[in-house]
Design a protein around this motif. Structure first.
Motif, PDB file in Angstrom:
ATOM      1  N   GLY A  15       0.811  -1.209   0.000  1.00  0.00           N
ATOM      2  CA  GLY A  15       0.000   0.000   0.000  1.00  0.00           C
ATOM      3  C   GLY A  15       0.843   1.256   0.000  1.00  0.00           C
ATOM      4  O   GLY A  15       0.591   2.192  -0.779  1.00  0.00           O
ATOM      5  N   SER A  16       1.882   1.294   0.848  1.00  0.00           N
ATOM      6  CA  SER A  16       2.686   2.515   0.887  1.00  0.00           C
ATOM      7  C   SER A  16       3.565   2.629  -0.350  1.00  0.00           C
ATOM      8  O   SER A  16       3.850   3.744  -0.805  1.00  0.00           O
ATOM      9  CB  SER A  16       3.534   2.561   2.157  1.00  0.00           C
ATOM     10  OG  SER A  16       4.307   1.418   2.266  1.00  0.00           O
TER      11      SER A  16
ATOM     12  N   ALA B 241       7.672  10.984  -0.438  1.00  0.00           N
ATOM     13  CA  ALA B 241       8.898  10.724   0.332  1.00  0.00           C
ATOM     14  C   ALA B 241       8.548  10.164   1.705  1.00  0.00           C
ATOM     15  O   ALA B 241       9.208   9.236   2.195  1.00  0.00           O
ATOM     16  CB  ALA B 241       9.703  12.015   0.472  1.00  0.00           C
ATOM     17  N   LEU B 242       7.478  10.688   2.345  1.00  0.00           N
ATOM     18  CA  LEU B 242       7.103  10.182   3.671  1.00  0.00           C
ATOM     19  C   LEU B 242       6.621   8.735   3.570  1.00  0.00           C
ATOM     20  O   LEU B 242       6.959   7.890   4.412  1.00  0.00           O
ATOM     21  CB  LEU B 242       6.033  11.078   4.290  1.00  0.00           C
ATOM     22  CG  LEU B 242       6.529  12.495   4.597  1.00  0.00           C
ATOM     23  CD1 LEU B 242       5.408  13.340   5.151  1.00  0.00           C
ATOM     24  CD2 LEU B 242       7.659  12.443   5.599  1.00  0.00           C
ATOM     25  N   PHE B 243       5.834   8.410   2.535  1.00  0.00           N
ATOM     26  CA  PHE B 243       5.387   7.023   2.378  1.00  0.00           C
ATOM     27  C   PHE B 243       6.538   6.097   2.020  1.00  0.00           C
ATOM     28  O   PHE B 243       6.500   4.902   2.317  1.00  0.00           O
ATOM     29  CB  PHE B 243       4.275   6.933   1.332  1.00  0.00           C
ATOM     30  CG  PHE B 243       2.923   7.136   1.916  1.00  0.00           C
ATOM     31  CD1 PHE B 243       2.354   6.151   2.700  1.00  0.00           C
ATOM     32  CD2 PHE B 243       2.233   8.304   1.714  1.00  0.00           C
ATOM     33  CE1 PHE B 243       1.117   6.337   3.259  1.00  0.00           C
ATOM     34  CE2 PHE B 243       0.990   8.502   2.269  1.00  0.00           C
ATOM     35  CZ  PHE B 243       0.420   7.513   3.044  1.00  0.00           C
ATOM     36  N   LEU B 244       7.596   6.655   1.390  1.00  0.00           N
ATOM     37  CA  LEU B 244       8.791   5.841   1.128  1.00  0.00           C
ATOM     38  C   LEU B 244       9.403   5.383   2.448  1.00  0.00           C
ATOM     39  O   LEU B 244       9.839   4.231   2.584  1.00  0.00           O
ATOM     40  CB  LEU B 244       9.790   6.659   0.320  1.00  0.00           C
ATOM     41  CG  LEU B 244      10.954   5.892  -0.291  1.00  0.00           C
ATOM     42  CD1 LEU B 244      10.458   4.980  -1.373  1.00  0.00           C
ATOM     43  CD2 LEU B 244      11.991   6.838  -0.837  1.00  0.00           C
TER      44      LEU B 244
ATOM     45  N   TYR C  18      18.348   2.893   5.364  1.00  0.00           N
ATOM     46  CA  TYR C  18      17.278   3.312   4.457  1.00  0.00           C
ATOM     47  C   TYR C  18      16.346   4.311   5.125  1.00  0.00           C
ATOM     48  O   TYR C  18      16.207   5.448   4.674  1.00  0.00           O
ATOM     49  CB  TYR C  18      16.486   2.100   3.978  1.00  0.00           C
ATOM     50  CG  TYR C  18      17.028   1.524   2.698  1.00  0.00           C
ATOM     51  CD1 TYR C  18      16.916   2.229   1.517  1.00  0.00           C
ATOM     52  CD2 TYR C  18      17.629   0.286   2.671  1.00  0.00           C
ATOM     53  CE1 TYR C  18      17.410   1.714   0.343  1.00  0.00           C
ATOM     54  CE2 TYR C  18      18.132  -0.234   1.505  1.00  0.00           C
ATOM     55  CZ  TYR C  18      18.013   0.480   0.348  1.00  0.00           C
ATOM     56  OH  TYR C  18      18.503  -0.023  -0.800  1.00  0.00           O
ATOM     57  N   ALA C  19      15.671   3.894   6.200  1.00  0.00           N
ATOM     58  CA  ALA C  19      14.682   4.789   6.814  1.00  0.00           C
ATOM     59  C   ALA C  19      15.354   6.008   7.425  1.00  0.00           C
ATOM     60  O   ALA C  19      14.760   7.075   7.512  1.00  0.00           O
ATOM     61  CB  ALA C  19      13.878   4.033   7.869  1.00  0.00           C
ATOM     62  N   GLY C  20      16.622   5.873   7.847  1.00  0.00           N
ATOM     63  CA  GLY C  20      17.312   7.027   8.390  1.00  0.00           C
ATOM     64  C   GLY C  20      17.984   7.855   7.326  1.00  0.00           C
ATOM     65  O   GLY C  20      17.597   8.994   7.078  1.00  0.00           O
TER      66      GLY C  20
ATOM     67  N   LEU D 230      12.811   1.597  -4.434  1.00  0.00           N
ATOM     68  CA  LEU D 230      11.822   0.524  -4.222  1.00  0.00           C
ATOM     69  C   LEU D 230      12.286  -0.765  -4.876  1.00  0.00           C
ATOM     70  O   LEU D 230      12.165  -1.856  -4.295  1.00  0.00           O
ATOM     71  CB  LEU D 230      10.466   0.939  -4.787  1.00  0.00           C
ATOM     72  CG  LEU D 230       9.626   1.891  -3.956  1.00  0.00           C
ATOM     73  CD1 LEU D 230       8.320   2.180  -4.671  1.00  0.00           C
ATOM     74  CD2 LEU D 230       9.336   1.297  -2.607  1.00  0.00           C
ATOM     75  N   MET D 231      12.850  -0.659  -6.094  1.00  0.00           N
ATOM     76  CA  MET D 231      13.296  -1.868  -6.799  1.00  0.00           C
ATOM     77  C   MET D 231      14.433  -2.533  -6.035  1.00  0.00           C
ATOM     78  O   MET D 231      14.467  -3.771  -5.888  1.00  0.00           O
ATOM     79  CB  MET D 231      13.739  -1.524  -8.224  1.00  0.00           C
ATOM     80  CG  MET D 231      12.619  -0.993  -9.068  1.00  0.00           C
ATOM     81  SD  MET D 231      12.868  -1.140 -10.814  1.00  0.00           S
ATOM     82  CE  MET D 231      14.118  -0.021 -11.182  1.00  0.00           C
TER      83      MET D 231
END
Lengths: 166, 102
Positions: free
Chosen positions: A16-17, A31-34, A61-63, B37-38
């Motif tokens: 979904g995101s 970018a926030l949903f990433l 990644y998230a940071g 994403l990939m």
């Protein structure tokens, strides 16, 4: 064994995101949903018993990567932020390509006979990963260090711009 | 019962979504997001193979670490390029990066 309910919840979150990243019209929301996608993927890593990689995923990644992308958005986008993430002229053909790719890969996955192993994952993956990185994989490990250094210096040089005193 | 197939199909799905984003978005930053994403989808596949096909060796984990390293440097260099081009052209739309055409 993996709990199916948790797996399906994380799957819905990730897919979904990821769809929100691609389909939303505001690039800041994308970018926030990433970041949400990256956190969900790290949950998948925990389900796959890769505890070290889950931590790395959250940190790197998230940071780091997501913050870099937010920097990229903030330093470049001009004009109406509400319509900052539009599709180009390949909206339809790109969708067809992606869909056909998914169907082909899905067929291949379901047709292949995977030789599953019943052995258990190590209790903690950090120690064996360290042994491999400084043992069998020591050359790629050092090359990765050099690659990071070169990429960092190159990125600084590129973003600084030539001939313009800071 | 969650098997290898579930993780592989999920990886293929995320990869296709990222491919669509990389192909069909106008902003260069959004294209970078699609590439990220990939790469994440590939990492899911690597770890799923590691867990279900050859759990003792952890080579999938090692490869995922290298993918993360390359992804981080790719994002840094890519954003530096985008910022540099933006300074020159005042746009980040990939369909306006056409001055190599004749």
């Amino acid at each position: 064994m993996t709990n199916p309910i948790i797996f399906w919840l994380i799957t819905i979150l990730v897919v979904g995101s990821a769809l929100a990243v691609v389909l939303l019209r505001n690039i800041v929301h994308s970018a926030l949903f990433l970041i949400v996608t990256f956190v969900g993927v790290s949950g998948l890593y925990i389900l796959l018993q890769a505890d070290f990689l889950a931590a790395v995923q959250l940190l790197v990644y998230a940071g780091a990567v997501a913050i870099l992308i937010v920097f990229g958005v903030m330093l470049t986008v001009r004009g109406d932020i509400k319509n900052s993430n539009m599709f180009n002229s390949y909206k339809l053909s790109g969708g067809i390509v992606a869909l056909v790719f998914f169907l082909i890969v899905e067929r291949i996955i379901l047709k292949t006979d995977w030789v599953l192993s019943t052995a258990a994952m190590p209790e903690s993956t950090v120690g064996p990963i360290a042994d491999s990185l400084l043992g069998n994989f020591v050359i790629p490990f050092e090359v990765a260090a050099v690659l990071l250094l070169v990429a960092m210096v190159g990125a600084i040089l590129l973003a600084r711009g030539e001939g313009k005193p800071q | 019962m969650i098997t290898l197939y579930h993780f592989l199909i999920l990886g293929a799905l995320v990869f296709s979504i990222g491919l669509y984003g990389a192909l069909a978005k106008r902003s260069a930053v959004a294209v970078l997001m699609g590439v990220e994403l990939m790469l994440n989808a590939v990492n899911i596949n690597l770890l799923a193979f590691d867990r279900y096909l050859n759990p003792g060796s952890l080579s999938g984990n090692i490869f995922a670490i290298f993918v993360i390293v390359v992804a981080a440097s790719e994002v840094a260099v890519g954003l530096a390029l985008i910022i540099n081009i933006y300074r020159d052209r005042l746009t980040t739309n990939v369909d306006e990066f056409d001055w190599l055409k004749w």
